[in-house]
Motif scaffolding. Structure first.
Motif, PDB file in Angstrom:
ATOM      1  N   LYS A  42      -9.671   7.476  -4.669  1.00  0.00           N
ATOM      2  CA  LYS A  42      -9.735   8.896  -4.742  1.00  0.00           C
ATOM      3  C   LYS A  42      -8.602   8.882  -6.286  1.00  0.00           C
ATOM      4  O   LYS A  42      -7.256   9.133  -6.313  1.00  0.00           O
ATOM      5  CB  LYS A  42      -9.043   9.926  -4.085  1.00  0.00           C
ATOM      6  CG  LYS A  42     -10.126  11.456  -3.372  1.00  0.00           C
ATOM      7  CD  LYS A  42      -9.146  12.008  -2.808  1.00  0.00           C
ATOM      8  CE  LYS A  42      -9.643  13.184  -2.737  1.00  0.00           C
ATOM      9  NZ  LYS A  42      -8.521  13.667  -1.927  1.00  0.00           N
ATOM     10  N   GLY A  68     -10.658   0.975  -0.398  1.00  0.00           N
ATOM     11  CA  GLY A  68     -11.057   1.994   0.263  1.00  0.00           C
ATOM     12  C   GLY A  68     -10.573   3.109   0.341  1.00  0.00           C
ATOM     13  O   GLY A  68      -9.223   3.073   0.001  1.00  0.00           O
ATOM     14  N   MET A  69     -11.833   3.693   0.058  1.00  0.00           N
ATOM     15  CA  MET A  69     -11.619   5.263   0.578  1.00  0.00           C
ATOM     16  C   MET A  69     -11.063   5.740  -1.312  1.00  0.00           C
ATOM     17  O   MET A  69      -9.926   6.712  -1.168  1.00  0.00           O
ATOM     18  CB  MET A  69     -10.874   5.639   1.687  1.00  0.00           C
ATOM     19  CG  MET A  69     -11.828   5.661   2.509  1.00  0.00           C
ATOM     20  SD  MET A  69     -11.403   7.060   3.440  1.00  0.00           S
ATOM     21  CE  MET A  69     -12.243   6.126   4.831  1.00  0.00           C
ATOM     22  N   MET A 119     -14.293   7.661  -2.686  1.00  0.00           N
ATOM     23  CA  MET A 119     -14.655   9.770  -3.228  1.00  0.00           C
ATOM     24  C   MET A 119     -14.622   9.396  -5.115  1.00  0.00           C
ATOM     25  O   MET A 119     -15.385  10.548  -5.458  1.00  0.00           O
ATOM     26  CB  MET A 119     -13.423  10.772  -2.681  1.00  0.00           C
ATOM     27  CG  MET A 119     -12.947   9.837  -1.403  1.00  0.00           C
ATOM     28  SD  MET A 119     -14.125   9.948   0.310  1.00  0.00           S
ATOM     29  CE  MET A 119     -15.438  11.569  -0.872  1.00  0.00           C
ATOM     30  N   VAL A 171      -5.775   0.369  -0.795  1.00  0.00           N
ATOM     31  CA  VAL A 171      -6.743   1.465   0.127  1.00  0.00           C
ATOM     32  C   VAL A 171      -6.328   2.630   0.190  1.00  0.00           C
ATOM     33  O   VAL A 171      -4.644   2.598   0.286  1.00  0.00           O
ATOM     34  CB  VAL A 171      -6.760   0.861   1.003  1.00  0.00           C
ATOM     35  CG1 VAL A 171      -7.798  -0.027   1.381  1.00  0.00           C
ATOM     36  CG2 VAL A 171      -5.279   0.609   1.826  1.00  0.00           C
ATOM     37  N   GLY A 172      -6.642   3.932  -0.208  1.00  0.00           N
ATOM     38  CA  GLY A 172      -5.837   5.245   0.884  1.00  0.00           C
ATOM     39  C   GLY A 172      -5.284   5.692  -0.653  1.00  0.00           C
ATOM     40  O   GLY A 172      -4.540   6.514  -0.321  1.00  0.00           O
ATOM     41  N   LEU A 173      -5.835   5.029  -1.578  1.00  0.00           N
ATOM     42  CA  LEU A 173      -5.070   5.406  -3.300  1.00  0.00           C
ATOM     43  C   LEU A 173      -5.131   7.526  -3.299  1.00  0.00           C
ATOM     44  O   LEU A 173      -6.641   7.683  -3.359  1.00  0.00           O
ATOM     45  CB  LEU A 173      -5.174   4.719  -4.466  1.00  0.00           C
ATOM     46  CG  LEU A 173      -4.586   3.415  -4.130  1.00  0.00           C
ATOM     47  CD1 LEU A 173      -4.406   2.826  -5.498  1.00  0.00           C
ATOM     48  CD2 LEU A 173      -3.001   3.291  -3.125  1.00  0.00           C
ATOM     49  N   ASN A 174      -4.605   8.151  -3.636  1.00  0.00           N
ATOM     50  CA  ASN A 174      -5.100   9.288  -3.723  1.00  0.00           C
ATOM     51  C   ASN A 174      -4.595   9.952  -4.570  1.00  0.00           C
ATOM     52  O   ASN A 174      -4.641  11.358  -4.827  1.00  0.00           O
ATOM     53  CB  ASN A 174      -4.410  10.256  -2.333  1.00  0.00           C
ATOM     54  CG  ASN A 174      -4.865  11.309  -1.542  1.00  0.00           C
ATOM     55  OD1 ASN A 174      -5.983  11.479  -2.099  1.00  0.00           O
ATOM     56  ND2 ASN A 174      -4.495  12.349  -0.973  1.00  0.00           N
ATOM     57  N   ASN A 182       0.635  -1.412   0.055  1.00  0.00           N
ATOM     58  CA  ASN A 182      -0.119  -0.548   0.069  1.00  0.00           C
ATOM     59  C   ASN A 182       1.004   1.566  -0.021  1.00  0.00           C
ATOM     60  O   ASN A 182       0.562   2.272  -0.685  1.00  0.00           O
ATOM     61  CB  ASN A 182      -1.284  -0.040   1.440  1.00  0.00           C
ATOM     62  CG  ASN A 182      -2.087  -0.661   0.399  1.00  0.00           C
ATOM     63  OD1 ASN A 182      -2.463  -1.269  -0.213  1.00  0.00           O
ATOM     64  ND2 ASN A 182      -2.319  -1.372   2.188  1.00  0.00           N
ATOM     65  N   GLN A 235       0.508   4.233  -2.733  1.00  0.00           N
ATOM     66  CA  GLN A 235      -0.020   5.189  -1.880  1.00  0.00           C
ATOM     67  C   GLN A 235       1.016   6.021  -2.627  1.00  0.00           C
ATOM     68  O   GLN A 235       0.823   7.245  -3.218  1.00  0.00           O
ATOM     69  CB  GLN A 235      -0.231   5.282  -0.655  1.00  0.00           C
ATOM     70  CG  GLN A 235      -1.588   4.577  -0.377  1.00  0.00           C
ATOM     71  CD  GLN A 235      -1.264   4.748   1.091  1.00  0.00           C
ATOM     72  OE1 GLN A 235      -0.392   4.222   1.752  1.00  0.00           O
ATOM     73  NE2 GLN A 235      -2.543   3.398   1.698  1.00  0.00           N
ATOM     74  N   ALA A 248      -7.823  -5.236   2.655  1.00  0.00           N
ATOM     75  CA  ALA A 248      -7.514  -4.195   2.565  1.00  0.00           C
ATOM     76  C   ALA A 248      -6.549  -3.457   1.430  1.00  0.00           C
ATOM     77  O   ALA A 248      -5.131  -2.964   1.797  1.00  0.00           O
ATOM     78  CB  ALA A 248      -6.381  -3.548   3.896  1.00  0.00           C
TER      79      ALA A 248
END
Lengths: 440, 294, 227
Positions: C66, C63-64, C85, C43-46, C15, C19, C40
């Motif tokens: 973006k 998860g989450m 998102m 997850v949380g890639l922005n 991750n 990320q 998980a």
């Protein structure tokens, strides 16, 4: 001469208050919804006393000898634990139930006092992030306004499983308070009643919670302490399971803990008194060998430095305040008595926070009422109040000979009532016995 | 709260590998249940009844075979496996054997022609190692890893629970009316040994079967009579069944190939199964009874 | 094309790699091998990043998310793309419970079936399921579109807010306050666009639309049975 008559006698069972509620229910067909916590009298910290030092123990000098109040939350797994100057935090209260200015005031006061504040069911606002040096971001069943950016700019994440006012219940925000801004943050139409779910949408139980915590840690680079907040229902099991699921911090909220709006029947009839919750929770952590490694934050009815000191003595690492913080900001202030009367209530008893007509301008979204709260002045009042709590707590700790408030112990206490002795597992005053004490 | 795994073999060739496959599945569920682990394994039907008994005190097994022979008048083979032992008792000597074992303070984990049950406190990999689960063969088996909710972390509190011959049950979830159900069962003369909610579920099913219900009917009955959240997997001599409560929050996933039917709380447990890439994988529907029998 | 073997790499490293790549405008696509049902994952890639997962994932994959595009060549466990998102998540196989839960935006495509509570509490995400969905789907769904080419299970759209639900097949039952609604041209347009983006071979005209009757929006004692 007339026959003597007996005085008219009101029923204790069907008291005036009870009958008024029956009439209200009959007229409206809906249960009573209100804010705040349990109003009934329950055994509380007032029923405990500190023993103090004398010949067998030596007290510390009030102004010269240090009595540390610092506390670090999240030392178990988080790369960036939260360091607080005082063992008192501000509990989660949502933007939506409170005005933006009230959130700002909480942030200002907490920051000046060296502690954290907490978001609520409605997302993070700029007011509170901007004015809170340390901000705990609540992760709630509704996930209103939840987003990864706010998650990352929070200082800790609090997964809310329940709260003391309503363990097992969801949230509620009536249409009057769903303004354009509140609705926008929650992705809901304006003016409708907003119901929050009672369970998280994507996990149930500690086995799933462990995976949820993993996900939150992975999203935030394992930096943020993960708190788990539970209502005081089954504190031993809930604390043990939260710890097993991987919590860094457990927030335990007793039945006197407040809410923005819930059924009165829920507030008064579900959950255990704060006093009764602490020892089982501490026992659970001790049984797992995690007491002090997983921090315990206790809330629900904390009002004075004595309450703080007693909660710590029973094994909490910190306490959290909500209602008391609102009172410090100016909630229920008698200066608004005339307006409380117009609302059919009186200062001190006003609890229709959900209606959004708060004369003190705190639990409202009404632009005119909101202006009544000056966030700077209110923030200073909160700072003062937090300082007083801390000084009081230190005073008691020093009197018991402690150079750190965390060194207070249950053995520093005695109880005034059998109930308190049983719940806190400290001796009834003048004895070395409490109900249920092993060996008796 | 827990992890569940189950494996039902359709082909005899895989029977020697049952323990090996189940052990791998069990270990992947460690995070869901680090407190204790257990397994029920259905091997070859014996001439007589297999008693699986447990004691925390190794000395409890000293002289057990001789004592059984004295009491029952027949030779009773005793196979020790760590804290457990499997005894082979002629079917007509069951009552006498139970009496003797109870007098000697041994805990009976399960009785059956085919079923053996092994469970202990500790991490699943350690529990599997202690009993040599990998070496066990059989037709089907059910395993469980436990994160205790409200009852104690003890050997007896571990799953599977067996409340009748060749029947066992594992559970993920939490029953909300088990105390009342326990009292109802007690009125009928069905007594549980622990405070565990799952044992009440197991006893409920056994008591329904004893009253004449089929396993399918008994499982249907859980939907009506048990409240709360549950995913149950139950084993019998010839098969195994699955049922989830109507809300169906607790996870469950199944896989089927020509060789086996597998159950798990998470897909992870299937990752090493042969042919899983092409297996039919699905989630059991809520309030629906699934049952496989040979 | 960088490939990460998840059987040899810790989840944290997987991750962290994704990320940081997503945060730096990287144009390379990542491939994850041997996910073996791990939780998980990705997850949380922005930021924009293409990730292909070769196999099945556990809880909360993507998860989450973006802006990233995550493609799972297998099935996904509970809560795939939860609270997404933006961006795109495609699952070739089936999805377990809570797919797209509380998603605020982006597109989630499930080529197989989705289990119960698909789109629970969705807040703006678009979800297209090529197969069928399980019970209590779109519970308390607030915003966004849920498109189902197959059938829907019990209690579809219970306590629904303003999300739009489009189902081509049968609906086992509708939840409280969820009703069938008129399909207007603007809905056909939304549907056509979503079907095209999801690579779904179906005609908008074949669907029925369901939405909130809005009778539970403000408490009324006459609706007490629905509470």
């Amino acid at each position: 001469m007339s026959t003597p008559t007996t005085e008219p006698r009101q029923s204790w069972t069907f008291s005036k208050e009870t009958n008024s509620e029956i009439r209200r229910a009959a007229a409206t067909g809906i249960y009573d919804i209100r804010g705040g916590g349990a109003k009934r009298r329950v055994p509380h910290f007032d029923d405990l006393l500190f023993l103090g030092a004398s010949i067998s123990r030596y007290p510390l000098e009030g102004y010269r000898e240090k009595c540390d109040t610092s506390v670090t939350l999240g030392t178990r797994f988080a790369k960036k634990p939260i360091e607080l100057k005082i063992p008192i935090t501000i509990a989660g209260m949502s933007f939506g139930s409170l005005s933006g200015r009230a959130k700002e005031a909480l942030g200002r006061g907490a920051t000046m006092a060296g502690t954290s504040t907490t978001t609520g069911d409605g997302g993070m606002t700029e007011e509170e992030r901007g004015h809170s040096e340390k901000l705990v971001y609540q992760y709630l069943p509704s996930r209103y306004g939840m987003n990864p950016d706010d998650l990352r700019r929070a200082d800790a994440i609090e997964v809310v499983v329940g709260q003391g006012a309503k363990p097992g219940g969801g949230g509620m925000l009536l249409g009057q308070k769903i303004t354009e801004r509140v609705a926008g943050m929650r992705d809901l139409p304006q003016g409708i009643d907003q119901r929050s779910a009672c369970r998280h949408p994507d996990w149930t139980g500690p086995d799933d919670l462990e995976i949820k915590i993993l996900e939150l840690r992975e999203i935030t680079n394992w930096e943020k302490p993960i708190y788990i907040k539970v209502g005081g229902a089954r504190p031993y099991y809930d604390t043990a399971l939260a710890a097993k699921a991987g919590a860094d911090v457990i927030v335990l909220d007793g039945m006197q803990g407040g809410t923005a709006a819930t059924q009165d029947v829920f507030i008064e009839h579900v959950g255990q008194p704060t006093l009764a919750c602490i020892r089982p929770a501490v026992q659970a952590l001790q049984d797992l060998g995690l007491h002090r490694e997983v921090q315990l934050v206790v809330s629900g009815g904390i009002r004075t430095g004595a309450d703080v000191a007693k909660a710590l003595a029973l094994g909490a690492d910190a306490v959290s305040i909500g209602t008391a913080a609102l009172v410090a900001l100016g909630d229920n202030d008698p200066k608004w008595e005339e307006e409380y009367q117009k609302l059919g209530t009186t200062a001190g008893a006003y609890d229709d926070w959900h209606e959004g007509r708060d004369p003190a301008g705190i639990t409202t979204q009404d632009p005119e009422l909101m202006k009544r709260l000056d966030p700077e002045a209110a923030g200073r009042r909160l700072r003062n109040y937090l300082n007083v709590l801390t000084l009081e707590c230190q005073t008691l700790a020093r009197a018991c000979g402690k150079s750190h408030v965390h060194n207070l112990e249950p053995e520093d206490l005695c109880a005034l009532t059998m109930e308190a002795a049983a719940m806190a597992q400290v001796p009834l005053a003048g004895t070395n016995w409490w109900p249920g004490k092993p060996g008796f | 709260m827990c992890g569940i795994v189950g494996l039902f073999l359709k082909k005899d060739e895989l029977r020697p590998r049952l323990g090996d496959m189940l052990t791998d599945m069990l270990i992947t569920m460690t995070d869901r249940g680090p407190d204790s682990a257990g397994i029920a394994i259905y091997g070859d039907a014996a001439e007589g009844l297999k008693f699986t008994v447990q004691s925390d005190d190794p000395a409890a097994f000293d002289g057990l075979a001789e004592a059984l022979e004295d009491a029952l008048g027949v030779s009773v083979p005793v196979t020790l496996k760590d804290t457990h032992a499997v005894l082979l008792v002629p079917a007509d000597k069951q009552a006498g054997a139970v009496e003797l074992l109870e007098t000697r303070g041994l805990r009976i984990m399960g009785i059956g022609e085919a079923m053996e049950i092994f469970k202990e406190v500790g991490l699943p990999k350690d529990v599997a190692e202690r009993f040599g689960l990998r070496q066990m063969g059989g037709s089907h088996g059910i395993g469980h890893t436990r994160m205790a909710t409200e009852s104690a972390v003890t050997t007896l509190g571990a799953h599977p629970f067996s409340t009748a011959e060749d029947q066992c049950l594992v559970h993920n979830g939490s029953l909300s009316n088990h105390n009342d159900m326990r009292r109802k069962l007690a009125k009928k003369g069905v007594f549980t040994k622990t405070e565990n909610d799952t044992e009440v579920g197991a006893a409920y099913i056994s008591s329904r079967i004893a009253e004449g219900a089929s396993l399918g009917e008994a499982l249907e009955g859980t939907l009506e009579d048990l409240d709360g959240f549950f995913t149950f997997v139950t084993g019998t001599k010839n098969g195994f069944g699955v049922v989830r409560d109507p809300i169906a929050c607790k996870p469950a996933v199944m896989a089927e190939t020509e060789d086996y039917v597998a159950f798990a709380s998470e897909y992870r447990a299937f990752a090493d199964l042969p042919g899983i890439e092409t297996a039919r994988v699905w989630e059991p529907e809520p309030a629906t009874v699934y049952f496989w029998e040979r | 094309m960088p490939t990460i073997d998840m059987s040899k790499t810790e989840l944290r490293e997987v991750n962290a790699t994704l990320q940081s790549a997503a945060g730096t405008q990287a144009t390379e696509a990542y491939v994850l091998e041997n996910p073996r049902g791990s939780h998980a994952v990705a997850v949380g890639l922005n930021g924009p990043l293409d990730v292909t997962v070769k196999g099945s994932t556990g809880y909360y994959c993507a998860g989450m998310n973006k802006d990233a595009t995550i493609h799972v060549e297998g099935s996904a466990g509970p809560g795939v793309a939860e609270n997404m998102m933006s961006g795109t998540v495609v699952i070739d196989g089936d999805a377990s419970q809570y797919a797209g839960a509380t998603g605020h935006g982006g597109l989630l495509v499930i080529k197989g079936n989705a289990s119960s509570r698909c789109g629970i509490s969705m807040k703006g995400i678009d979800i297209v399921v090529h197969g069928s969905i399980g019970h209590m789907s779109a519970f308390m769904a607030q915003k966004g579109n849920l498109v189902v080419l197959g059938d829907a299970g019990d209690a579809l759209g219970d306590s629904l807010y303003e999300a739009r639900l489009f189902v081509r097949g049968s609906v086992k039952s509708l939840g409280a306050d969820c009703v069938e609604k008129e399909m207007r041209p603007e809905h056909l347009e939304i549907l056509a666009d979503l079907l095209a983006r999801a690579g779904a071979d179906a005609k908008p005209e074949e669907f029925k639309r369901y939405g909130s009757a809005r009778t539970l929006y403000n408490f009324n004692i006459d609706n007490a049975d629905a509470y």
